[in-house]
Structure formats: C-alpha cells, structure tokens
Design an enzyme around this catalytic site. Structure first.
Site, PDB file in Angstrom:
ATOM      1  N   THR A   1      62.887  71.336-102.253  1.00 13.55           N
ATOM      2  CA  THR A   1      64.630  70.319-102.926  1.00 13.55           C
ATOM      3  C   THR A   1      65.071  69.636-103.747  1.00 13.55           C
ATOM      4  OG1 THR A   1      63.745  68.477-101.712  1.00 13.55           O
ATOM      5  CG2 THR A   1      65.257  69.215-100.298  1.00 13.55           C
TER       6      THR A   1
ATOM      7  N   GLY B   1      44.680  73.575-107.799  1.00 11.65           N
ATOM      8  CA  GLY B   1      44.787  74.103-107.524  1.00 11.65           C
ATOM      9  C   GLY B   1      45.211  73.845-105.531  1.00 11.65           C
ATOM     10  N   ALA B   2      45.091  73.288-105.176  1.00 14.00           N
ATOM     11  CA  ALA B   2      45.607  72.479-103.843  1.00 14.00           C
ATOM     12  C   ALA B   2      46.554  72.131-103.219  1.00 14.00           C
ATOM     13  CB  ALA B   2      44.289  71.243-103.571  1.00 14.00           C
ATOM     14  N   GLY B   3      47.649  72.131-104.738  1.00 10.26           N
ATOM     15  CA  GLY B   3      49.110  71.449-104.750  1.00 10.26           C
ATOM     16  C   GLY B   3      49.411  69.958-104.538  1.00 10.26           C
TER      17      GLY B   3
ATOM     18  N   ASP C   1      56.934  66.091-108.695  1.00  9.15           N
ATOM     19  CA  ASP C   1      55.818  65.907-109.336  1.00  9.15           C
ATOM     20  C   ASP C   1      56.067  65.126-110.129  1.00  9.15           C
ATOM     21  OD1 ASP C   1      55.410  68.444-107.597  1.00  9.15           O
ATOM     22  OD2 ASP C   1      54.573  69.779-108.459  1.00  9.15           O
TER      23      ASP C   1
ATOM     24  N   TYR D   1      58.089  81.544-106.291  1.00 14.43           N
ATOM     25  CA  TYR D   1      58.533  80.149-106.305  1.00 14.43           C
ATOM     26  C   TYR D   1      60.175  80.468-107.203  1.00 14.43           C
ATOM     27  CZ  TYR D   1      59.703  74.880-107.243  1.00 14.43           C
ATOM     28  OH  TYR D   1      59.776  73.376-107.293  1.00 14.43           O
TER      29      TYR D   1
END
Ligand code: GLA
Length: 399
Positions: free
Chosen positions: A45, A132-134, A182, A235
């Site tokens: 979003t 690399g784990a989001g 983020d 993405y």
C-alpha cells in the site's frame, strides 16, 4: 526498555566499539542502532500513497561511526567478508556497488544529493536482523547510517526526512523501487506501539499502543527461509501495474479510490489489473480497521484481519508462495488467532498472532508441517514492538 534490554544494548555497544578500535584505531564518535521491522497489516500500500501498520523488531543493526575530514568512506561489517571497503564520497555513483555496501554508501550519496554538507566516515556494522527474510535488514543498515550522519554532521533532520533519505538511497543508488514503509518503521517506531503510517504524508504518522503481553498475546515471526529479492523485477512490475490502474481511473494514486467505488472501478479495469486494485483498496481498509481495534484495546481482534490480509495477498496480489501459505495454514490449524505473510512477499516471513501459552504449540506445528512438506525448516522468533533508530553510546544526554 527493561533492565535486561538496557544491559544487552550496553554490552553490544561496547563490543562494536571494541571492534571499531581494532579495525580503525581510536574510538568511534558514537554507536547507533536501527531495527528491522514486521508489518502488521497494510502490504503493498505504501507506494500507492496508502496506509500501513508496521512495528520495529528487537533485532537491530548497530553502527559504530566516526566522521572523517578527508572525504573517504570506510565500511566494515561483522557479517561481511572481513574486508574494509574504502570509497571516496565524491565519487559515489548509483549502481556502482554490489552487495550490502550499496545501502550505507547510498545514504551518504542521498544526503549529498539532497544538498547536505556531508563528508566521509569510518563505519563498522554488526547486525542481528536476519537477512533475506523480509524483515528489512537493508532498511536497518540505511537508517543506522542516516541517524548517525544526522548527528555526526549536525544536520538536524526529522525522522521522516531521514526515512526519505534512506528510501532515496534504496531507490536511486541501490536500484530497488521500494516505498517508504520499511525506513519509516526503522526510524520512527517506538517501543510497545505500532506505527500508523500514511505514506502520502509520512510526517503525520501516529503511534498506536500495541501491548501484546499485557493483552495475553504473543507474536511469532516465522522466517520461511525462502529468500526474497525485491530487485528482481516482480515488485517493480506490481508497482507499475498499480500506477497504470490509478492512471486509467484518473486518480493520483490507488489510495484515492474510495471503497464504495471499488466495484465500479473493477468492472472498468483490464482483467489483469482489477485484482491488484481490489487488494490495495481492501488492504487500506484493513489498516484502518486494525488501528481502531488496537485503539479500543482489543489486539486479539487483529487476528482475523491478518488472515484476511493474507488471503488477499495470496489470491489477488499473488505475492505469497507455497512456504508462506503453509506457514499461515499450519499456524491457524494450531490455534493462532491470525497469520499472514509480511513484507514484499515471494518468500520471506510470516507473522502469527497467538494467545499466550500457545506459542510453543504453534511453532512446533509449523515446523512439523514444513518437515512433512519437504521444505527447509523455518526459523521462528518471538518478537515484541521495539524502539526505532537511536543513539546507544555515548548514552543520550551524557555528552
Ligand atoms: C517491501 C518494500 C516496502 C513495501 C513492502 C510491501 O518491504 O520495501 O516499501 O512496499 O515491500 O508492503
């Protein structure tokens, strides 16, 4: 922050300072920390000018830093290959660096591009944010540099400006077309709260109390160990799809489509864009709903909202994968109140909201389900909402 957490911070700050002295000689000017994040709800979003509800993780990237006067930028990470990367600030250019060094160097570049008078520094990083784990390990790196440079060079930038600079580093230097969630989470979150973000006006963010433990709840992060890579084009394609849909609807962004007009809009849109729009509009509504439930003191009511959010990401936005879907369904079957993938998707992590005392059963069931399906076993952490980026040493107010 309780006494144990304070002692942990202090001893980690001492450790990175010691390593800094061995690497560069002399003491750092300070030690800063920036956390990773999970997003509770509001996925895909942010680049649609919409809403999100992330919280910072206790896992942080620590940065021991010292300004330099000769324009050199030296970078070292405890998680790297042992080498010090030595760069000239004046020669930093987008796309020139591969790997983790692009994120911190990108922030220095972005500050310069924005007209701030910044020079070089010696930087040593040590991170507990899984990569690399989001969980936004790259945002943690960027935001640690942003807050450190803000103080080292006396810039006096507010949190959302630091977050924008970090986003600009990622977009313009590292080449990842992410939104601002983020970086806002890493800079602006506070302990025991989730951050209600309006990506159109990040300055207007609000802290929403999220007292997990006090309400008899636990939050698990299930790292599926399927590595995601937002730079791989999927993405960017989703983002472009949303922008095309907004343009076709004559709107500045999908955030401007009211829920009441969704059905008509879906009929008017090409078949490949309609599910994207449905996800974004319903997801924004889920954020508003989740914020209301938290403000009423009913955090358990987030459960079904999370699970609906996952279904929307799986069926409409199509960014889940077999492992994230399995983590969600296994957690729910074991009694989780709600579960969803978190972050950009294509792997990464799942969050599960569980009643106090059920966390062991849920973790065990997810692990068993992964074993039976022949997947790599997940890594499971329990997390609480932690503080955003900050200086650890010298302790604030002591110099
Ligand atoms: C990644 C991006 C964020 C956001 C999420 C999806 O984490 O970095 O800006 O778009 O994906 O919500």
């Amino acid at each position: 922050m309780n006494g144990t957490e304070q002692r942990d911070d202090d001893s980690r700050a001492e450790r990175v300072s010691d390593t800094f002295r061995k690497l560069y000689g002399g003491s750092p000017d300070g030690v800063w920390a920036a956390p990773g994040r999970v997003n509770l709800i509001g996925e895909h979003t942010d680049y649609n000018d919409g809403f999100a509800l992330p919280m910072a993780l206790p896992q942080t990237t620590l940065l021991a830093a010292r300004a330099r006067t000769d324009g050199r930028l030296r970078l070292h990470s405890a998680q790297g290959d042992g080498r010090i990367t030595d760069l000239a600030v004046a020669e930093l250019a987008p796309g020139a660096l591969q790997g983790w060094t692009g994120y911190p160097a990108g922030v220095v570049w972005a500050l310069g591009e924005a007209g701030h008078p910044v020079g070089g520094a010696d930087l040593h990083f040590d991170s507990t944010v899984p990569t690399g784990a989001g969980l936004s390990s790259s945002a943690a790196l960027e935001c640690a540099v942003a807050v450190a440079y803000d103080e080292l060079y006396g810039l006096g930038l507010a949190g959302p400006e630091l977050a924008r600079t970090a986003q600009c580093a990622e977009n313009g230097f590292a080449g990842v077309p992410c939104g601002i969630m983020d970086q806002m989470a890493s800079v602006c979150c506070t302990a025991e709260a989730a951050l209600h973000l309006d990506a159109r006006t990040p300055e207007d963010h609000a802290q929403v109390p999220f007292d997990l433990r006090g309400q008899g709840l636990r939050l698990l992060v299930i790292d599926t160990r399927v590595t995601h890579d937002l730079g791989d084009g999927a993405y960017a394609a989703l983002r472009a799809g949303c922008e095309r849909a907004a343009a076709l609807l004559g709107l500045p962004a999908l955030r401007d489509l009211p829920t009441g007009e969704l059905a008509r809009a879906l009929e008017a849109l090409p078949v490949e864009l309609a599910p994207l729009v449905r996800h974004v509009v319903t997801e924004n509504a889920r954020v508003t709903d989740a914020v209301s439930r938290l403000r009423e003191g009913n955090a358990a009511a987030l459960g079904p909202i999370l699970t609906e959010g996952h279904a929307s990401l799986r069926d409409d936005y199509r960014v889940s994968c077999a492992e994230t879907d399995l983590a969600v369904s296994a957690a729910l079957s074991a009694g989780a109140l709600g579960a969803r993938m978190t972050g950009g998707g294509f792997g990464g992590s799942v969050i599960a909201l569980v009643a106090d005392g059920r966390e062991g059963v849920v973790a065990e069931s997810v692990t068993v389900a992964f074993g039976s399906a022949g997947h790599r076993l997940p890594r499971i952490l329990e997390v609480t909402p932690a503080a955003g980026a900050r200086r650890l040493a010298p302790a604030p107010g002591t110099r």
